[in-house]
Design a protein around this motif. Sequence first.
Motif, PDB file in Angstrom:
ATOM      1  N   MET A   1     103.951 116.163  54.480  1.00 54.87           N
ATOM      2  CA  MET A   1     103.745 116.692  53.154  1.00 54.87           C
ATOM      3  C   MET A   1     102.913 117.870  52.923  1.00 54.87           C
ATOM      4  O   MET A   1     102.311 118.123  53.930  1.00 54.87           O
ATOM      5  N   SER A   2     102.972 118.695  51.869  1.00 50.29           N
ATOM      6  CA  SER A   2     102.013 119.835  51.976  1.00 50.29           C
ATOM      7  C   SER A   2     100.720 119.220  51.458  1.00 50.29           C
ATOM      8  O   SER A   2     100.515 118.126  51.092  1.00 50.29           O
ATOM      9  N   PRO A   3      99.374 120.080  52.006  1.00 47.83           N
ATOM     10  CA  PRO A   3      98.007 119.606  51.857  1.00 47.83           C
ATOM     11  C   PRO A   3      98.018 119.079  50.460  1.00 47.83           C
ATOM     12  O   PRO A   3      97.088 118.181  50.254  1.00 47.83           O
ATOM     13  N   VAL A   4      98.167 119.862  49.393  1.00 44.04           N
ATOM     14  CA  VAL A   4      98.136 119.294  47.963  1.00 44.04           C
ATOM     15  C   VAL A   4      98.841 117.931  47.737  1.00 44.04           C
ATOM     16  O   VAL A   4      98.009 117.154  47.134  1.00 44.04           O
ATOM     17  N   TRP A   5     100.117 117.900  48.180  1.00 51.17           N
ATOM     18  CA  TRP A   5     100.461 116.420  47.710  1.00 51.17           C
ATOM     19  C   TRP A   5      99.929 115.235  48.737  1.00 51.17           C
ATOM     20  O   TRP A   5     100.128 114.054  48.114  1.00 51.17           O
ATOM     21  N   ARG A   6      99.439 115.526  49.921  1.00 48.79           N
ATOM     22  CA  ARG A   6      98.795 114.907  50.638  1.00 48.79           C
ATOM     23  C   ARG A   6      97.349 114.374  50.185  1.00 48.79           C
ATOM     24  O   ARG A   6      97.167 113.112  50.051  1.00 48.79           O
TER      25      ARG A   6
ATOM     26  N   ARG B   1      96.693 114.408  46.753  1.00 47.88           N
ATOM     27  CA  ARG B   1      97.154 113.481  45.647  1.00 47.88           C
ATOM     28  C   ARG B   1      97.490 111.945  46.215  1.00 47.88           C
ATOM     29  O   ARG B   1      97.181 111.311  45.439  1.00 47.88           O
ATOM     30  N   PHE B   2      98.247 112.056  47.146  1.00 47.54           N
ATOM     31  CA  PHE B   2      98.456 110.651  47.460  1.00 47.54           C
ATOM     32  C   PHE B   2      97.269 109.730  47.842  1.00 47.54           C
ATOM     33  O   PHE B   2      97.138 108.771  47.740  1.00 47.54           O
ATOM     34  N   LEU B   3      96.295 110.485  48.618  1.00 46.65           N
ATOM     35  CA  LEU B   3      95.302 109.907  48.909  1.00 46.65           C
ATOM     36  C   LEU B   3      94.187 109.588  47.939  1.00 46.65           C
ATOM     37  O   LEU B   3      93.195 108.910  48.132  1.00 46.65           O
ATOM     38  N   THR B   4      94.449 110.135  46.736  1.00 43.81           N
ATOM     39  CA  THR B   4      93.402 109.851  45.653  1.00 43.81           C
ATOM     40  C   THR B   4      94.313 109.178  44.567  1.00 43.81           C
ATOM     41  O   THR B   4      93.906 107.986  44.435  1.00 43.81           O
ATOM     42  N   TRP B   5      95.319 109.792  43.911  1.00 44.59           N
ATOM     43  CA  TRP B   5      95.919 108.939  42.854  1.00 44.59           C
ATOM     44  C   TRP B   5      96.878 107.943  43.574  1.00 44.59           C
ATOM     45  O   TRP B   5      96.762 106.637  42.957  1.00 44.59           O
ATOM     46  N   GLY B   6      97.256 108.058  44.632  1.00 45.74           N
ATOM     47  CA  GLY B   6      98.103 107.007  45.415  1.00 45.74           C
ATOM     48  C   GLY B   6      97.307 105.676  45.443  1.00 45.74           C
ATOM     49  O   GLY B   6      97.836 104.824  45.375  1.00 45.74           O
ATOM     50  N   ILE B   7      96.051 105.869  45.975  1.00 46.77           N
ATOM     51  CA  ILE B   7      95.128 104.652  46.306  1.00 46.77           C
ATOM     52  C   ILE B   7      95.032 103.896  45.065  1.00 46.77           C
ATOM     53  O   ILE B   7      94.746 102.668  45.060  1.00 46.77           O
ATOM     54  N   LEU B   8      94.819 104.936  43.750  1.00 46.90           N
ATOM     55  CA  LEU B   8      94.425 104.190  42.630  1.00 46.90           C
ATOM     56  C   LEU B   8      95.639 103.244  42.103  1.00 46.90           C
ATOM     57  O   LEU B   8      95.490 102.323  41.689  1.00 46.90           O
ATOM     58  N   ILE B   9      96.781 103.748  42.354  1.00 46.50           N
ATOM     59  CA  ILE B   9      98.033 103.147  42.057  1.00 46.50           C
ATOM     60  C   ILE B   9      98.230 101.823  43.044  1.00 46.50           C
ATOM     61  O   ILE B   9      98.380 100.768  42.233  1.00 46.50           O
ATOM     62  N   ALA B  10      97.925 102.019  44.157  1.00 43.08           N
ATOM     63  CA  ALA B  10      97.915 100.874  45.004  1.00 43.08           C
ATOM     64  C   ALA B  10      96.995  99.716  44.569  1.00 43.08           C
ATOM     65  O   ALA B  10      97.224  98.602  44.788  1.00 43.08           O
ATOM     66  N   VAL B  11      95.657 100.142  44.317  1.00 44.97           N
ATOM     67  CA  VAL B  11      94.690  99.322  44.050  1.00 44.97           C
ATOM     68  C   VAL B  11      94.941  98.556  42.666  1.00 44.97           C
ATOM     69  O   VAL B  11      94.902  97.430  42.525  1.00 44.97           O
ATOM     70  N   PHE B  12      94.919  99.413  41.713  1.00 39.71           N
ATOM     71  CA  PHE B  12      95.007  98.972  40.484  1.00 39.71           C
ATOM     72  C   PHE B  12      96.539  98.454  39.877  1.00 39.71           C
ATOM     73  O   PHE B  12      96.636  97.558  39.097  1.00 39.71           O
ATOM     74  N   GLY B  13      97.357  99.339  40.340  1.00 42.67           N
ATOM     75  CA  GLY B  13      98.838  99.083  40.004  1.00 42.67           C
ATOM     76  C   GLY B  13      99.245  97.830  40.710  1.00 42.67           C
ATOM     77  O   GLY B  13      99.727  96.898  39.779  1.00 42.67           O
ATOM     78  N   MET B  14      99.246  97.567  42.028  1.00 40.66           N
ATOM     79  CA  MET B  14      99.874  96.542  42.648  1.00 40.66           C
ATOM     80  C   MET B  14      99.022  95.317  42.637  1.00 40.66           C
ATOM     81  O   MET B  14      99.517  94.286  42.869  1.00 40.66           O
ATOM     82  N   ARG B  15      97.685  95.696  42.610  1.00 43.01           N
ATOM     83  CA  ARG B  15      97.057  94.441  42.868  1.00 43.01           C
ATOM     84  C   ARG B  15      96.561  93.586  41.475  1.00 43.01           C
ATOM     85  O   ARG B  15      96.001  92.500  41.213  1.00 43.01           O
ATOM     86  N   ILE B  16      96.724  94.449  40.381  1.00 44.68           N
ATOM     87  CA  ILE B  16      96.356  94.097  39.038  1.00 44.68           C
ATOM     88  C   ILE B  16      97.302  94.066  38.055  1.00 44.68           C
ATOM     89  O   ILE B  16      97.958  93.071  37.573  1.00 44.68           O
ATOM     90  N   VAL B  17      97.889  95.170  37.876  1.00 47.06           N
ATOM     91  CA  VAL B  17      99.168  95.486  36.750  1.00 47.06           C
ATOM     92  C   VAL B  17     100.497  94.615  37.275  1.00 47.06           C
ATOM     93  O   VAL B  17     100.932  94.131  36.375  1.00 47.06           O
TER      94      VAL B  17
END
Length: 343
Positions: free
Chosen positions: A65-70, A72-88
Amino acid sequence: MLRYFGWAYGVTGLGLVLAFWLGWSYSGSLSGAFGFLMIGTILAVLEISLSFDNAIVNANKLETMSPVWRRRFLTWGILIAVFGMRIVFPLLVVVIAAHINPLEAIRLAATDPARYAEIINGAHLSIAAFGGAFLMMVSLSWFIDDEKEIDWIKSLEKGMRHCGAVRGVEIAFVLLLVLVFAMVLPPEDVGTFLFAAVFGIVTFLAVEILGHLLDASNAPGQVARGGLGAFLYLEVLDASFSFDGVIGAFALTQNLFLIAIGLGIGAMYVRSMTIMLVERRTLAEFRYLEHGAFWSILILSVIMFAQTLVHVPEAITGLLGAGFIALSLNSSLRHNRLFRAEG
């Protein structure tokens, strides 16, 4: 290690304090608070043990992946992982299964956790079928590739690699396995199982097609879109990995908020391990480590299918996954020693 795991350590401290406070709020006693603290710790360890392979696969994809999307995954992606999959995600399961609105689902989780857990467990068949089919497609698509150059378990991997010349063989295999399980399931469960499993296969293919479409052009301005395809792939993959942990957590506690705390701590360690693997180029240094991760994913997919018939303890799942990764790491170290000795 502090550079990579500093955030994870901080979240661990905060999460354990919240678990202790939550236990005190619910029980009003010191023993109840320590009980919640213990369960939160166990959930975090369970999530970490189940997610070594997730971190390795994430790192493999992030390297392309490009550095920009890398970032984004390590910031937005972890928020989705923690709050999306574990709560939502657990809330959505209850909303759909019980035909209630999201606010009512939150009230149910806070005031009637036993009923909440009952609804979640009632959706286990669909979740296991979807996750099993999706993860099996992920693992087989990696092994059944005629361009793959390195084999670890040579007799098996070489045979699967040669099958890569036949288009769609991995889809046929997963569909055949789905039919086998459908034949032994109770008649009233067959329709639900088939729909969820086929939806898992279709989801994998849709993400693959989307990724290829977004990556098709190298024209200026298209690189970020190509990163979007990989980002979506990793998010769906993380969701599939999380199914087993979320469902298994209800065997330890029926409190949604404690589950979110424990699994959220584990998700932060997955993020930290992913960053370390990418920056240290560990996958390049240990040539069989990726193989162990994909064998672990294949085992997890089989276990998820098996869970539609029998209960498989999460400890077995975690030990099998960690075992394959440990064996692949040992094989990598042995290969490196032989390479240096010959050099």
